[in-house]
Design a protein around this motif. Structure first.
Motif, PDB file in Angstrom:
ATOM      1  N   SER A 136      -7.046  11.090 -15.147  1.00 30.24           N
ATOM      2  CA  SER A 136      -6.658  12.492 -15.063  1.00 30.24           C
ATOM      3  C   SER A 136      -6.253  12.826 -13.633  1.00 30.24           C
ATOM      4  O   SER A 136      -7.004  12.563 -12.689  1.00 30.24           O
ATOM      5  N   LEU A 137      -5.062  13.402 -13.490  1.00 30.83           N
ATOM      6  CA  LEU A 137      -4.618  13.807 -12.158  1.00 30.83           C
ATOM      7  C   LEU A 137      -5.538  14.882 -11.580  1.00 30.83           C
ATOM      8  O   LEU A 137      -5.735  14.955 -10.363  1.00 30.83           O
ATOM      9  N   ARG A 138      -6.106  15.695 -12.464  1.00 28.97           N
ATOM     10  CA  ARG A 138      -7.043  16.716 -12.000  1.00 28.97           C
ATOM     11  C   ARG A 138      -8.262  16.074 -11.359  1.00 28.97           C
ATOM     12  O   ARG A 138      -8.762  16.551 -10.341  1.00 28.97           O
ATOM     13  N   ARG A 139      -8.727  14.960 -11.959  1.00 27.45           N
ATOM     14  CA  ARG A 139      -9.895  14.284 -11.386  1.00 27.45           C
ATOM     15  C   ARG A 139      -9.571  13.702 -10.015  1.00 27.45           C
ATOM     16  O   ARG A 139     -10.393  13.751  -9.096  1.00 27.45           O
ATOM     17  N   ILE A 140      -8.384  13.139  -9.884  1.00 29.73           N
ATOM     18  CA  ILE A 140      -7.980  12.636  -8.570  1.00 29.73           C
ATOM     19  C   ILE A 140      -7.891  13.786  -7.581  1.00 29.73           C
ATOM     20  O   ILE A 140      -8.286  13.658  -6.416  1.00 29.73           O
ATOM     21  N   GLY A 141      -7.384  14.925  -8.082  1.00 27.45           N
ATOM     22  CA  GLY A 141      -7.268  16.084  -7.202  1.00 27.45           C
ATOM     23  C   GLY A 141      -8.602  16.566  -6.660  1.00 27.45           C
ATOM     24  O   GLY A 141      -8.671  17.076  -5.534  1.00 27.45           O
ATOM     25  N   THR A 142      -9.677  16.378  -7.455  1.00 28.45           N
ATOM     26  CA  THR A 142     -10.992  16.810  -6.969  1.00 28.45           C
ATOM     27  C   THR A 142     -11.435  16.015  -5.746  1.00 28.45           C
ATOM     28  O   THR A 142     -12.232  16.507  -4.936  1.00 28.45           O
ATOM     29  N   LEU A 201      15.456   6.426   1.641  1.00 24.97           N
ATOM     30  CA  LEU A 201      15.972   6.462   0.283  1.00 24.97           C
ATOM     31  C   LEU A 201      15.471   5.257  -0.512  1.00 24.97           C
ATOM     32  O   LEU A 201      15.090   5.376  -1.683  1.00 24.97           O
ATOM     33  N   MET A 202      15.455   4.092   0.107  1.00 20.82           N
ATOM     34  CA  MET A 202      14.930   2.889  -0.548  1.00 20.82           C
ATOM     35  C   MET A 202      13.452   3.064  -0.901  1.00 20.82           C
ATOM     36  O   MET A 202      13.004   2.666  -1.982  1.00 20.82           O
ATOM     37  N   SER A 203      12.695   3.676  -0.009  1.00 21.50           N
ATOM     38  CA  SER A 203      11.267   3.872  -0.269  1.00 21.50           C
ATOM     39  C   SER A 203      11.044   4.818  -1.446  1.00 21.50           C
ATOM     40  O   SER A 203      10.155   4.602  -2.268  1.00 21.50           O
ATOM     41  N   LEU A 204      11.859   5.871  -1.514  1.00 22.50           N
ATOM     42  CA  LEU A 204      11.695   6.830  -2.610  1.00 22.50           C
ATOM     43  C   LEU A 204      12.012   6.203  -3.965  1.00 22.50           C
ATOM     44  O   LEU A 204      11.462   6.603  -4.992  1.00 22.50           O
ATOM     45  N   LEU A 205      12.886   5.207  -4.000  1.00 25.09           N
ATOM     46  CA  LEU A 205      13.213   4.549  -5.259  1.00 25.09           C
ATOM     47  C   LEU A 205      12.034   3.759  -5.819  1.00 25.09           C
ATOM     48  O   LEU A 205      12.009   3.427  -7.005  1.00 25.09           O
ATOM     49  N   ASP A 206      11.074   3.442  -4.955  1.00 27.65           N
ATOM     50  CA  ASP A 206       9.896   2.693  -5.393  1.00 27.65           C
ATOM     51  C   ASP A 206       8.708   3.604  -5.719  1.00 27.65           C
ATOM     52  O   ASP A 206       7.598   3.113  -5.916  1.00 27.65           O
ATOM     53  N   VAL A 207       8.953   4.907  -5.756  1.00 22.98           N
ATOM     54  CA  VAL A 207       7.843   5.836  -5.973  1.00 22.98           C
ATOM     55  C   VAL A 207       7.160   5.575  -7.305  1.00 22.98           C
ATOM     56  O   VAL A 207       5.929   5.613  -7.423  1.00 22.98           O
ATOM     57  N   GLY A 208       7.933   5.298  -8.359  1.00 24.45           N
ATOM     58  CA  GLY A 208       7.342   5.072  -9.674  1.00 24.45           C
ATOM     59  C   GLY A 208       6.347   3.931  -9.671  1.00 24.45           C
ATOM     60  O   GLY A 208       5.251   4.026 -10.245  1.00 24.45           O
ATOM     61  N   VAL A 209       6.720   2.832  -9.011  1.00 31.53           N
ATOM     62  CA  VAL A 209       5.818   1.687  -8.921  1.00 31.53           C
ATOM     63  C   VAL A 209       4.576   2.048  -8.124  1.00 31.53           C
ATOM     64  O   VAL A 209       3.442   1.716  -8.505  1.00 31.53           O
ATOM     65  N   SER A 210       4.781   2.754  -7.008  1.00 27.66           N
ATOM     66  CA  SER A 210       3.646   3.119  -6.152  1.00 27.66           C
ATOM     67  C   SER A 210       2.671   4.028  -6.882  1.00 27.66           C
ATOM     68  O   SER A 210       1.447   3.845  -6.805  1.00 27.66           O
ATOM     69  N   VAL A 211       3.208   5.005  -7.613  1.00 35.70           N
ATOM     70  CA  VAL A 211       2.338   5.935  -8.328  1.00 35.70           C
ATOM     71  C   VAL A 211       1.548   5.213  -9.412  1.00 35.70           C
ATOM     72  O   VAL A 211       0.338   5.415  -9.566  1.00 35.70           O
ATOM     73  N   THR A 212       2.225   4.337 -10.173  1.00 39.90           N
ATOM     74  CA  THR A 212       1.542   3.620 -11.252  1.00 39.90           C
ATOM     75  C   THR A 212       0.446   2.716 -10.699  1.00 39.90           C
ATOM     76  O   THR A 212      -0.667   2.670 -11.238  1.00 39.90           O
ATOM     77  N   SER A 213       0.753   1.979  -9.639  1.00 40.21           N
ATOM     78  CA  SER A 213      -0.261   1.096  -9.054  1.00 40.21           C
ATOM     79  C   SER A 213      -1.414   1.905  -8.486  1.00 40.21           C
ATOM     80  O   SER A 213      -2.581   1.491  -8.588  1.00 40.21           O
ATOM     81  N   SER A 214      -1.112   3.067  -7.908  1.00 38.84           N
ATOM     82  CA  SER A 214      -2.165   3.912  -7.358  1.00 38.84           C
ATOM     83  C   SER A 214      -3.073   4.435  -8.467  1.00 38.84           C
ATOM     84  O   SER A 214      -4.300   4.417  -8.346  1.00 38.84           O
ATOM     85  N   LEU A 215      -2.471   4.885  -9.563  1.00 39.46           N
ATOM     86  CA  LEU A 215      -3.268   5.374 -10.683  1.00 39.46           C
ATOM     87  C   LEU A 215      -4.130   4.264 -11.272  1.00 39.46           C
ATOM     88  O   LEU A 215      -5.272   4.498 -11.691  1.00 39.46           O
ATOM     89  N   ALA A 216      -3.605   3.032 -11.297  1.00 41.82           N
ATOM     90  CA  ALA A 216      -4.385   1.910 -11.814  1.00 41.82           C
ATOM     91  C   ALA A 216      -5.603   1.645 -10.941  1.00 41.82           C
ATOM     92  O   ALA A 216      -6.692   1.330 -11.441  1.00 41.82           O
ATOM     93  N   LEU A 217      -5.439   1.780  -9.625  1.00 43.78           N
ATOM     94  CA  LEU A 217      -6.577   1.592  -8.723  1.00 43.78           C
ATOM     95  C   LEU A 217      -7.639   2.669  -8.965  1.00 43.78           C
ATOM     96  O   LEU A 217      -8.838   2.371  -9.045  1.00 43.78           O
ATOM     97  N   PHE A 218      -7.201   3.922  -9.066  1.00 40.71           N
ATOM     98  CA  PHE A 218      -8.151   4.998  -9.350  1.00 40.71           C
ATOM     99  C   PHE A 218      -8.850   4.761 -10.688  1.00 40.71           C
ATOM    100  O   PHE A 218     -10.050   5.022 -10.834  1.00 40.71           O
ATOM    101  N   SER A 219      -8.101   4.260 -11.668  1.00 39.30           N
ATOM    102  CA  SER A 219      -8.682   3.996 -12.986  1.00 39.30           C
ATOM    103  C   SER A 219      -9.797   2.966 -12.894  1.00 39.30           C
ATOM    104  O   SER A 219     -10.858   3.114 -13.511  1.00 39.30           O
TER     105      SER A 219
END
Length: 651
Positions: free
Chosen positions: A32-38, A320-338
């Motif tokens: 839950s993004l809300r849980r990460i937000g806490t 611009l190159m870094s922003l194109l990788d945002v999807g991968v970064s977000v998914t990997s970050s969420l997996a770590l939190f999980s």
């Protein structure tokens, strides 16, 4: 983490690939993004300050190209010295301000990230300490360490770098695009046509290198695992005794060879990536110069505008190159939190009661009662214990014997709440153990087990683990009672001697007596001896047994025993069979009964290991031939039966 699949790259453009493990983790344990937000909520003002600093720094930096255009188009050609001075001073001021803002932003974001990671790390560590032994039995130690170090370490990068990097890159891209359009809409359109193939080319090389790097990391992990397994004390000992040294060396050489190949490929890939970037960085300005020089596309562009625009265009590429990788970064970050939340959400099977019953040690007598106790391990198809009822009066001793797997250790473990009974209740002075806090229970119950664990530090610090506030005098008194003070005092560094990894510097008996001293420092009312001497030779056993006799005096004692010398004087002996009480009584009563206990004694006399008390069977193999005739002679001699029972200690 986000690593691609093995294998070579395929033709055609593709988005950054997600690690299947990340997808699986999120599918199994959504976050839950809300849980990460806490986690970030207590630092909302610091985060707002970081965002403000990023926006300010990026905005201020965009003024540089316009100052450059003013210098080239007006200050220098028109010899306008005041304008030149103000423009140059403005450039220096912008650089200084951006640098100061960058330092402040890094300090705040790193501090916030470290505080969040500290909170998570300590919460996970404390929560795992509350887990029952069952959790650690079914979970690999490396997995636990990985989540505490690698996963939280990866999250640290997310919190301190990735989030701020996304904000900074987004601000830079938007601001730069606006500035480019203001400077020259024609060159901006040309840039839009040139950037896609340039981005595609550099990303192709980057993805190839990422694949090689991911494979290299896996091989490097294999190499590190082999080093840890083969060059630890236990690993070296195993390799020498099995003659596995050459095989280990060959395996290590093969892994090292694969790592070498991947290192070379990674370096070449890196050079190709750098070469591609250089080509792109050279090609785009060249095309811009061409467009600016042709009458059809120049549109009266000045040299200053061209130089300023080229500088902005170069600054656009990397964010611009870094922003194109945002999807991968977000998914990997969420997996770590999980993965971290998955551990934090583990239920605590054995926890402190909501309304604990106070049991100060000074007022506890030590009466121990098992009332219709039953226990079944998770996933087992039958009970390990069934309807066990035993009363152990304060200050008395109970010995548990039986075949291997009869439930002796399981029953003893309930006293220290290493497990909780699934039926019935265990009481101390009439109080259910589940109504006592774990801290107070650890003060009341001391455990000495067969497997002695010593930390890789000094003897003094190992002993102080039992009581951090213990004085040196109290430590030495405990060591004297455990029959180990003279040994320690004879060492060159005395109590400051480092015991080595897992205490390998000392013999089994010496480690056992140090463990006894450690337990004695806590002065428990109830003592659990879980096969504390079963792995020792007879001479060492005799020394450890003397220490145990001192420690046990005046305490309620539960002894899980293999050897007769440790139980024959127990106030009561309970014979367990498949988790049930088969017999109970004193040594003499049970032997006279001529049933299970007597059969165990007879079987132990043959030297077979049954998990039962041993007489002659406790004799070392080297002396068995000499002792057997003496034992038989003692048994035939009138009045020598009792001495024969103690042969395990006397030999």
């Amino acid at each position: 983490m986000t690593i691609p699949h093995d294998g070579g790259s395929r033709s055609g453009p593709r988005a950054p690939r997600l690690d299947p493990a990340d997808r699986a983790q999120l599918a199994e344990s959504p976050v839950s993004l809300r849980r990460i937000g806490t986690l970030f909520a207590p630092y909302r003002w610091q985060i707002a300050a970081v965002v403000a600093l990023i926006v300010a720094s990026s905005t201020i930096s965009l003024a540089n190209p316009f100052l450059i255009r003013a210098v080239i188009d007006h200050a220098i050609p028109e010899q306008d010295v005041p304008l030149l001075i103000w423009a140059v001073a403005g450039m220096l001021a912008i650089t200084l301000a951006a640098s100061v803002l960058g330092v402040a932003q890094t300090w705040i974001s790193t501090t916030v990230g470290q505080r969040i990671m500290h909170g998570l790390r300590t919460r996970v560590f404390a929560h795992l300490q509350r887990q029952s032994l069952g959790f650690f039995t079914r979970t690999r130690g490396g997995e636990i360490q990985s989540r505490l170090t690698n996963d939280i370490g990866g999250m640290q990068t997310v919190v301190t770098s990735t989030a701020t990097s996304i904000a900074a890159n987004a601000t830079t891209v938007v601001g730069t695009a606006i500035a480019m359009a203001v400077l020259s809409w024609r060159l901006s359109l040309l840039t839009l046509l040139v950037l896609p193939p340039a981005i595609w080319l550099t990303r192709r090389v980057a993805l190839t290198r990422r694949e090689i790097t991911a494979r290299r990391q896996r091989v490097l992990a294999d190499l590190q695992t082999q080093i840890e397994e083969s060059l630890s004390i236990s690993g070296v000992q195993l390799g020498k005794t099995l003659g596995a040294g050459p095989a280990m060396a060959a395996r290590f050489a093969d892994t090292s060879e694969r790592l070498t190949d991947l290192e070379v490929r990674a370096q070449l890939s890196g050079r190709w990536r750098m070469a591609t970037m250089n080509i792109v960085f050279a090609a785009i300005p060249a095309l811009l110069y061409l467009a600016a020089g042709l009458p059809a596309t120049s549109g009266g562009m000045t040299i200053g505008t061209l130089v300023a625009f080229t500088g902005l265009q170069a600054a656009l590429f990397r964010p611009l190159m870094s922003l194109l990788d945002v999807g991968v970064s977000v998914t990997s970050s969420l997996a770590l939190f999980s993965r971290i939340f998955e551990y934090l959400d583990l239920p605590v099977d054995i926890d402190d009661p909501r309304h604990p019953v106070p049991m100060p040690r000074a007022r506890v007598r030590g009466d121990l009662t098992f009332e219709a106790v039953g226990f079944r391990y998770e996933g087992a198809d039958r009970n390990a214990l069934d309807d066990i009822t035993i009363d152990v009066p304060a200050g008395s001793s109970l010995a548990l014997v039986g075949e291997t797997g009869s439930g002796k250790t399981t029953l003893a473990s309930l006293v220290a709440r290493l497990h909780d009974p699934t039926a019935g209740v265990v009481r101390i002075d009439g109080v259910d153990l589940r109504d006592v806090t774990l801290t107070q229970l650890s003060e009341l119950v001391g455990v000495v087990s067969q497997e002695t664990y010593l930390l890789h530090t000094t003897i003094r610090e190992n002993l102080r683990r039992a009581r951090p506030d213990a004085t040196d005098t109290e430590i030495e008194d405990a060591a004297r009672a455990a029959q180990v003070h003279d040994l320690i005092a004879a060492l060159p560094d005395g109590y400051d001697t480092v015991v080595g990894a897992r205490g390998h510097r000392f013999s089994g008996g010496e480690k056992q007596r140090i463990a006894i001293a450690r337990t004695l420092l806590r002065d428990p009312r109830i003592l659990v001896l879980d096969e504390a001497t079963s792995a020792l030779d007879n001479e060492t056993e005799a020394a450890v047994q003397r220490a145990l006799d001192v420690v046990s005096a005046g305490r309620t004692t539960i002894a899980v025993a293999h050897r007769l010398s440790t139980i024959r004087d127990a106030d009561q002996i309970v014979v367990l069979d498949h988790g049930r009480v088969a017999e109970r009584g004193t040594h003499e009563e049970l032997r006279a009964l001529g049933s299970r206990y007597a059969a165990l004694l007879a079987r132990a006399g043959t030297g077979r290991d049954t998990g039962a008390p041993a007489e002659e069977g406790a004799v070392t193999e080297r002396g068995a031939a000499d002792v057997a005739p003496r034992v038989q002679a003692r048994r035939r001699a009138p009045g020598r039966e009792e001495a024969g029972d103690r042969v395990a200690v006397e030999v």
